[in-house]
Design an enzyme around this catalytic site. Structure first.
Site, mmCIF file in Angstrom:
data_model
loop_
_atom_site.group_PDB
_atom_site.id
_atom_site.type_symbol
_atom_site.label_atom_id
_atom_site.label_comp_id
_atom_site.label_asym_id
_atom_site.label_seq_id
_atom_site.Cartn_x
_atom_site.Cartn_y
_atom_site.Cartn_z
ATOM 1 N N HIS A 161 0.843 -1.198 0.000
ATOM 2 C CA HIS A 161 0.000 0.000 0.000
ATOM 3 C C HIS A 161 0.880 1.251 0.000
ATOM 4 C CE1 HIS A 161 -3.081 -2.629 2.296
ATOM 5 N NE2 HIS A 161 -3.616 -2.368 1.121
ATOM 6 N N CYS A 248 -2.250 0.043 9.895
ATOM 7 C CA CYS A 248 -3.362 -0.830 9.495
ATOM 8 C C CYS A 248 -4.115 -1.438 10.668
ATOM 9 C CB CYS A 248 -2.857 -1.928 8.577
ATOM 10 S SG CYS A 248 -1.592 -2.953 9.275
HETATM 11 C C1 CIR Z 1 -3.396 -8.026 3.356
HETATM 12 O O1 CIR Z 1 -2.591 -8.453 2.529
HETATM 13 O O2 CIR Z 1 -4.451 -7.488 3.033
HETATM 14 C C2 CIR Z 1 -3.068 -8.178 4.829
HETATM 15 N N1 CIR Z 1 -2.375 -9.405 5.049
HETATM 16 C C3 CIR Z 1 -2.230 -7.027 5.314
HETATM 17 C C4 CIR Z 1 -2.947 -5.717 5.256
HETATM 18 C C5 CIR Z 1 -2.128 -4.599 5.805
HETATM 19 N N2 CIR Z 1 -2.848 -3.403 5.736
HETATM 20 C C6 CIR Z 1 -2.305 -2.187 5.786
HETATM 21 O O3 CIR Z 1 -1.087 -2.051 5.840
HETATM 22 N N3 CIR Z 1 -3.118 -1.141 5.710
#
Ligand code: CIR
Length: 256
Positions: A161, A248
């Site tokens: 992201h 996140c």
């Molecule tokens: C994903 O790949 O969607 C999750 N394992 C990790 C999401 C992390 N989100 C973020 O950094 N905003």
């Protein structure tokens, strides 16, 4: 930008089934819980009231709550996550968020993950990544532009992201990886540029004048502390195994 409230979600025992590109082994459930506890304690110490939602066993990435909503001054935007396995997380949080702001929801073909959305002052930067498409950017931009704010698309060629690589420490300062140093959109800010070995520390989270950093990134810590920020380090080893950082793990806001 001060936050009075935050929402986190308890990690599910299925966390190891979540999405990841990291090659660091499976996360320990017990350590994940302990690391989220330390994260919530730090938010509370910084003056934030934190609510913890129940675990969702069917959604192993659901504790990465940031991706399913973006809280703007006037409305909360429920996203349409870029990976189909995460879309069911949105319904599970909708009612909780509706208590705080009117809700608007992104519809297909738009996709957008909250991890791609960075607000600095009255400007929103939206990563155009594997998770956030052009329709997602346009739909989100229309919502914040209607509130009188700017919205800028940022190509994300590396990392999951935008906020895996760039975050604000205050409204004048960004911490970023070397891949984003030449990005014109961030030229107007003071830069803290991370050495390559510490790219992960770009997930730094600003909270009420303090900066939460992942533990184990001494160059990042010293550079940020050297600018006068109060740094709070947290062990995030288990989140990193699943491509997760610090931003996140919560949704943050102040009452409208
Ligand atoms: C994903 O790949 O969607 C999750 N394992 C990790 C999401 C992390 N989100 C973020 O950094 N905003």
């Amino acid at each position: 930008m001060r936050f009075s409230h935050a929402i986190c979600r308890r990690p599910a025992s299925s966390i190891a089934d979540g999405l990841t590109t990291a090659d660091e082994g499976a996360p320990s459930f017990e350590r994940t819980i302990a690391q989220l506890d330390a994260y919530m304690a730090t938010l509370r110490a910084l003056g934030v009231e934190v609510d913890l939602l129940e675990a969702l066993d069917a959604f192993p990435d659901a504790h990465f709550v940031e991706d399913v909503a973006v809280i703007t001054p006037e409305v909360t935007v429920l996203t349409r996550p870029g990976h189909p396995s995460r879309r069911g997380e949105v319904d599970a949080i909708a009612e909780t968020l509706a208590a705080h702001r009117p809700i608007t929801r992104l519809e297909a073909p738009a996709t957008l993950d909250g991890g791609d959305v960075l607000r600095i002052g009255s400007t929103w930067y939206v990563g155009r990544s594997e998770r956030t498409n052009a329709a997602g950017f346009e739909a989100f931009a229309a919502i914040v532009r209607a509130q009188g704010m700017d919205c800028v698309a940022i190509p994300v060629a590396a990392g999951l992201h935008l906020k895996s690589s760039v975050n604000a420490l205050d409204d004048e300062t960004v911490v970023l990886t070397r891949a984003f140093v030449d990005c014109k959109s961030f030229e107007r800010y003071r830069h803290v540029v991370l050495p390559e070995a510490e790219d992960y520390a770009a997930c730094a989270l600003r909270v009420n004048g303090g900066v939460i950093l992942p533990a184990g990134y001494p160059a990042a810590r010293d550079a940020i502390a050297g600018l006068g920020f109060a740094v709070h380090e947290i062990d995030t080893s288990e989140f990193r195994k699943m491509d997760g950082g610090l931003t996140c793990l919560s949704l943050r806001w102040s009452p409208a």
